[in-house]
Scaffold this motif. Structure first.
Motif, PDB file in Angstrom:
ATOM      1  N   LYS A 169       0.831  -1.205   0.000  1.00 51.45           N
ATOM      2  CA  LYS A 169       0.000   0.000   0.000  1.00 51.45           C
ATOM      3  C   LYS A 169       0.864   1.253   0.000  1.00 51.45           C
ATOM      4  CE  LYS A 169      -4.128  -1.776   2.385  1.00 51.45           C
ATOM      5  NZ  LYS A 169      -4.977  -1.649   3.580  1.00 51.45           N
ATOM      6  N   ASN A 170       1.910   1.244   0.805  1.00 53.50           N
ATOM      7  CA  ASN A 170       2.780   2.421   0.884  1.00 53.50           C
ATOM      8  C   ASN A 170       3.467   2.707  -0.446  1.00 53.50           C
ATOM      9  OD1 ASN A 170       2.241   3.102   3.549  1.00 53.50           O
ATOM     10  ND2 ASN A 170       3.835   1.753   4.362  1.00 53.50           N
ATOM     11  N   SER A 171       3.771   1.671  -1.203  1.00 56.97           N
ATOM     12  CA  SER A 171       4.397   1.906  -2.508  1.00 56.97           C
ATOM     13  C   SER A 171       3.431   2.633  -3.441  1.00 56.97           C
ATOM     14  CB  SER A 171       4.850   0.581  -3.130  1.00 56.97           C
ATOM     15  OG  SER A 171       3.751  -0.223  -3.522  1.00 56.97           O
ATOM     16  N   TYR A 172       2.159   2.240  -3.403  1.00 57.56           N
ATOM     17  CA  TYR A 172       1.148   2.945  -4.190  1.00 57.56           C
ATOM     18  C   TYR A 172       0.977   4.377  -3.695  1.00 57.56           C
ATOM     19  CZ  TYR A 172      -0.730  -1.108  -6.764  1.00 57.56           C
ATOM     20  OH  TYR A 172      -0.921  -2.170  -7.627  1.00 57.56           O
ATOM     21  N   TYR A 173       0.914   4.559  -2.374  1.00 54.75           N
ATOM     22  CA  TYR A 173       0.701   5.898  -1.816  1.00 54.75           C
ATOM     23  C   TYR A 173       1.853   6.827  -2.193  1.00 54.75           C
ATOM     24  CZ  TYR A 173      -2.816   3.617   1.179  1.00 54.75           C
ATOM     25  OH  TYR A 173      -3.894   2.907   1.651  1.00 54.75           O
ATOM     26  N   GLY A 174       3.091   6.333  -2.039  1.00 49.36           N
ATOM     27  CA  GLY A 174       4.244   7.174  -2.354  1.00 49.36           C
ATOM     28  C   GLY A 174       4.286   7.559  -3.818  1.00 49.36           C
ATOM     29  N   TYR A 175       3.934   6.617  -4.669  1.00 47.25           N
ATOM     30  CA  TYR A 175       3.877   6.878  -6.111  1.00 47.25           C
ATOM     31  C   TYR A 175       2.816   7.920  -6.431  1.00 47.25           C
ATOM     32  CZ  TYR A 175       2.275   5.868 -10.913  1.00 47.25           C
ATOM     33  OH  TYR A 175       1.867   5.967 -12.213  1.00 47.25           O
ATOM     34  N   ALA A 176       1.598   7.698  -5.938  1.00 42.49           N
ATOM     35  CA  ALA A 176       0.480   8.583  -6.275  1.00 42.49           C
ATOM     36  C   ALA A 176       0.662   9.977  -5.696  1.00 42.49           C
ATOM     37  CB  ALA A 176      -0.832   7.972  -5.782  1.00 42.49           C
ATOM     38  N   LYS A 177       1.102  10.075  -4.465  1.00 38.92           N
ATOM     39  CA  LYS A 177       1.243  11.384  -3.820  1.00 38.92           C
ATOM     40  C   LYS A 177       2.354  12.201  -4.479  1.00 38.92           C
ATOM     41  CE  LYS A 177      -0.406   9.669   0.663  1.00 38.92           C
ATOM     42  NZ  LYS A 177      -0.009   9.308   2.049  1.00 38.92           N
ATOM     43  N   THR A 178       3.406  11.546  -4.941  1.00 32.88           N
ATOM     44  CA  THR A 178       4.477  12.277  -5.621  1.00 32.88           C
ATOM     45  C   THR A 178       3.973  12.903  -6.912  1.00 32.88           C
ATOM     46  OG1 THR A 178       6.199  10.858  -4.669  1.00 32.88           O
ATOM     47  CG2 THR A 178       6.764  12.075  -6.665  1.00 32.88           C
ATOM     48  N   LEU A 179       3.237  12.124  -7.720  1.00 29.81           N
ATOM     49  CA  LEU A 179       2.717  12.665  -8.975  1.00 29.81           C
ATOM     50  C   LEU A 179       1.616  13.687  -8.725  1.00 29.81           C
ATOM     51  CD1 LEU A 179       2.700   9.576 -11.363  1.00 29.81           C
ATOM     52  CD2 LEU A 179       4.487  11.293 -10.966  1.00 29.81           C
ATOM     53  N   LYS A 180       0.849  13.502  -7.673  1.00 27.71           N
ATOM     54  CA  LYS A 180      -0.152  14.500  -7.291  1.00 27.71           C
ATOM     55  C   LYS A 180       0.530  15.816  -6.932  1.00 27.71           C
ATOM     56  CE  LYS A 180      -3.677  15.335  -3.700  1.00 27.71           C
ATOM     57  NZ  LYS A 180      -4.421  14.717  -2.574  1.00 27.71           N
ATOM     58  N   ALA A 181       1.591  15.744  -6.137  1.00 30.04           N
ATOM     59  CA  ALA A 181       2.332  16.953  -5.758  1.00 30.04           C
ATOM     60  C   ALA A 181       2.934  17.622  -6.985  1.00 30.04           C
ATOM     61  CB  ALA A 181       3.423  16.602  -4.751  1.00 30.04           C
ATOM     62  N   TYR A 182       3.451  16.819  -7.901  1.00 31.71           N
ATOM     63  CA  TYR A 182       4.025  17.366  -9.137  1.00 31.71           C
ATOM     64  C   TYR A 182       2.969  18.147  -9.909  1.00 31.71           C
ATOM     65  CZ  TYR A 182       6.571  17.473 -13.592  1.00 31.71           C
ATOM     66  OH  TYR A 182       7.203  17.885 -14.737  1.00 31.71           O
ATOM     67  N   ALA A 183       1.788  17.574 -10.062  1.00 33.30           N
ATOM     68  CA  ALA A 183       0.714  18.242 -10.802  1.00 33.30           C
ATOM     69  C   ALA A 183       0.280  19.524 -10.096  1.00 33.30           C
ATOM     70  CB  ALA A 183      -0.475  17.300 -10.965  1.00 33.30           C
ATOM     71  N   LEU A 184       0.174  19.482  -8.781  1.00 30.70           N
ATOM     72  CA  LEU A 184      -0.204  20.683  -8.030  1.00 30.70           C
ATOM     73  C   LEU A 184       0.851  21.776  -8.184  1.00 30.70           C
ATOM     74  CD1 LEU A 184      -1.617  19.062  -4.765  1.00 30.70           C
ATOM     75  CD2 LEU A 184      -2.928  20.416  -6.428  1.00 30.70           C
ATOM     76  N   LEU A 185       2.125  21.382  -8.231  1.00 31.09           N
ATOM     77  CA  LEU A 185       3.185  22.365  -8.423  1.00 31.09           C
ATOM     78  C   LEU A 185       3.076  23.020  -9.792  1.00 31.09           C
ATOM     79  CD1 LEU A 185       5.779  23.731  -7.419  1.00 31.09           C
ATOM     80  CD2 LEU A 185       7.064  21.793  -8.357  1.00 31.09           C
ATOM     81  N   MET A 186       2.776  22.232 -10.803  1.00 34.43           N
ATOM     82  CA  MET A 186       2.656  22.789 -12.151  1.00 34.43           C
ATOM     83  C   MET A 186       1.511  23.790 -12.237  1.00 34.43           C
ATOM     84  SD  MET A 186       5.133  21.371 -13.917  1.00 34.43           S
ATOM     85  CE  MET A 186       4.926  20.961 -15.648  1.00 34.43           C
ATOM     86  N   VAL A 187       0.375  23.464 -11.647  1.00 35.19           N
ATOM     87  CA  VAL A 187      -0.757  24.394 -11.715  1.00 35.19           C
ATOM     88  C   VAL A 187      -0.513  25.594 -10.801  1.00 35.19           C
ATOM     89  CG1 VAL A 187      -2.264  23.364  -9.937  1.00 35.19           C
ATOM     90  CG2 VAL A 187      -3.263  24.500 -11.910  1.00 35.19           C
ATOM     91  N   ALA A 188       0.154  25.400  -9.662  1.00 35.97           N
ATOM     92  CA  ALA A 188       0.471  26.524  -8.776  1.00 35.97           C
ATOM     93  C   ALA A 188       1.377  27.525  -9.472  1.00 35.97           C
ATOM     94  CB  ALA A 188       1.133  26.019  -7.491  1.00 35.97           C
ATOM     95  N   ASN A 189       2.321  27.031 -10.260  1.00 31.63           N
ATOM     96  CA  ASN A 189       3.221  27.943 -10.973  1.00 31.63           C
ATOM     97  C   ASN A 189       2.492  28.721 -12.065  1.00 31.63           C
ATOM     98  OD1 ASN A 189       5.628  27.586  -9.583  1.00 31.63           O
ATOM     99  ND2 ASN A 189       6.128  25.726 -10.705  1.00 31.63           N
ATOM    100  N   ARG A 190       1.418  28.175 -12.579  1.00 28.35           N
ATOM    101  CA  ARG A 190       0.608  28.914 -13.538  1.00 28.35           C
ATOM    102  C   ARG A 190      -0.212  29.999 -12.831  1.00 28.35           C
ATOM    103  NH1 ARG A 190      -0.044  26.497 -18.523  1.00 28.35           N
ATOM    104  NH2 ARG A 190      -2.011  27.572 -18.852  1.00 28.35           N
ATOM    105  N   GLN A 191      -0.802  29.634 -11.714  1.00 27.77           N
ATOM    106  CA  GLN A 191      -1.764  30.525 -11.048  1.00 27.77           C
ATOM    107  C   GLN A 191      -1.083  31.556 -10.156  1.00 27.77           C
ATOM    108  OE1 GLN A 191      -4.006  28.940 -13.343  1.00 27.77           O
ATOM    109  NE2 GLN A 191      -5.188  30.199 -11.935  1.00 27.77           N
ATOM    110  N   PHE A 192       0.074  31.241  -9.619  1.00 17.98           N
ATOM    111  CA  PHE A 192       0.860  32.116  -8.754  1.00 17.98           C
ATOM    112  C   PHE A 192      -0.016  32.702  -7.642  1.00 17.98           C
ATOM    113  CE2 PHE A 192       3.573  36.134  -8.247  1.00 17.98           C
ATOM    114  CZ  PHE A 192       4.495  35.497  -7.456  1.00 17.98           C
ATOM    115  N   ASP A 193      -0.084  34.013  -7.481  1.00 21.25           N
ATOM    116  CA  ASP A 193      -0.817  34.606  -6.365  1.00 21.25           C
ATOM    117  C   ASP A 193      -2.332  34.470  -6.491  1.00 21.25           C
ATOM    118  OD1 ASP A 193       1.384  35.336  -4.900  1.00 21.25           O
ATOM    119  OD2 ASP A 193       1.497  37.366  -5.715  1.00 21.25           O
TER     120      ASP A 193
END
Length: 437
Positions: free
Chosen positions: A133-157
């Motif tokens: 389970k932890n292997s799935y969680y670590g995989y999914a949360k990393t890609l989720k964080a990556y996607a959130l970072l990409m959209v955060a950099n678009r939206q900024f403030d």
């Protein structure tokens, strides 16, 4: 956000692997999100995991095109849509137009796909052990964080939502600093999951993750993304600490790193950032200043730019060089790679160990056919040099606009305004539909 989530093409984008490729298929045994959420089989969960990697490629070129145009790295002079030379260069950006909403929706599809995977693992009937389970969680949360970072950099403030797991109870819209902090927390949580996971994943990653397909090596990818976040936060010492646990290699292949892969068979997709050289309708043109400002002998110019005989013009803009970052429509697109890590290392060491900064700069310069750095060694000059190298090494990889903004340099001095009415734009607006959630 509800509208975005319900428009998820998740069950058109559930993917299986064929060789090194990602193919799009439907899952007839689990046709609804609900059927994954409760009692999913091992095969269902594996399908969700491979689909998560695949869905990250959707509208990828659109993301990179829009942020690169805002940073004046290149122009779209094809004339296919006048908004690429009008709205995105002049503003204001339409909060209900595709320039704003399309990439925003695409990245949140990744976030929601990760959430579905996490829920499916939690409630699976497969009898997964905690380490699996932890292997799935670590995989999914990393890609989720990556996607959130990409959209955060678009939206900024203008902010993003970090918590979108429940479409009926969305989390608040948070500003850029809070978004970065939340993304870092998620990456750290994922890293802890990976540290307590089985050695291997219970599913197959694509060939783009060769070298990063065990939980230990995937954790190095996680730490690399975290180092990028720390750099954006201005926390140099943290960035250096994170890099020490990443795949940074000062003497290594600059193109080592996990990548999106593409293919031309079945339901796979091609790399839409490839543009056929010297062909009409493919006039994605590097800003002339990128070529003019380069140091003589810089190999990156010939590698990434092709002189278009006679140049081209559209809507009062002109350019002479077609962009050629990719050599074919199946070239990989890197999520992050060693050359960026070397440049993060160089920047983070400024004011801490300038000798290491110069060493890292020289690794990049020498690889580009340039001699060792011989300029001033004060902090400001070294930062200018690092930013210069990032401009040439990371062309069209989504960094220039963000770099100038985070360093308070996003202004008319560094952003060419080639026509009357052109403006510097620092963020995408909050999509219209978000204002009703």
């Amino acid at each position: 956000m509800k509208n975005i989530m319900y428009r998820i093409v998740f069950f058109m984008a559930l993917m299986l692997f064929a060789s090194c490729q990602l193919d799009e298929i439907e899952n007839p045994n689990a046709p609804t999100v609900g059927s994954f959420a409760e009692g999913a089989s091992q095969a269902d969960v594996q399908l969700l995991a491979t689909g998560l990697e695949a869905v990250m490629r959707n509208d990828l070129a659109f993301h990179y095109d829009t942020v690169s145009i805002l940073g004046r790295e290149y122009y779209d002079l094809t004339g296919v849509d006048p908004r690429y030379t009008g709205e995105i260069l002049k503003g204001p950006l339409d909060n209900n137009g595709f320039l704003t909403t399309r990439a925003y929706a695409a990245w949140y599809k990744v976030v929601q796909s990760a959430n579905v995977l996490i829920t499916a693992v939690e409630n699976s009937a497969a009898g997964f052990t905690d380490d699996v389970k932890n292997s799935y969680y670590g995989y999914a949360k990393t890609l989720k964080a990556y996607a959130l970072l990409m959209v955060a950099n678009r939206q900024f403030d203008n902010g993003i939502r970090l918590d979108v797991a429940d479409p009926d109870n969305l989390g608040p819209n948070v500003g850029y600093d809070e978004a970065l902090a939340g993304i870092m927390d998620l990456l750290n949580e994922a890293n802890t999951d990976l540290a307590n996971a089985s050695a291997g994943f219970d599913f197959n990653l694509s060939s783009g993750f060769d070298g990063f397909n065990t939980t230990d090596t995937y954790a190095e990818f996680n730490r690399a993304i975290a180092a990028r976040v720390a750099l954006y936060q201005g926390n140099d010492s943290m960035a250096l600490s994170l890099l020490s646990n990443s795949f940074l290699d000062l003497n290594g292949d600059l193109y080592e790193g996990p990548a999106h892969v593409f293919g031309l068979t079945g339901n796979d997709i091609s790399n839409a950032q490839f543009h056929v050289p010297l062909q009409s309708g493919q006039e994605y043109m590097i800003h002339d200043s990128w070529v003019a400002d380069a140091e003589p002998g810089d190999l990156r110019v010939d590698e990434k730019a092709i002189l278009l005989p006679g140049g081209t013009s559209f809507d009062g803009l002109s350019a002479d060089y077609q962009i050629a970052v990719y050599d074919s429509n199946v070239d990989p697109v890197y999520l992050i790679r060693n050359e960026e890590l070397i440049l993060i290392y160089a920047e983070a060491n400024i004011g801490i160990n300038n000798a290491e900064t110069i060493l890292a700069i020289n690794q990049v310069r020498n690889a580009a056919g340039l001699p060792d750095y011989s300029g001033p060694v004060d902090d400001a000059s070294l930062l200018e040099e690092v930013l210069f190298q990032r401009r040439y090494s990371l062309l069209a990889e989504g960094h220039r606009w963000i770099d100038l903004r985070r360093l308070n340099m996003l202004n008319a001095t560094n952003i060419p305004l080639d026509r009357a009415g052109d403006n510097v734009i620092n963020a995408f607006p909050t999509p219209f539909t978000e204002n009703f959630n």
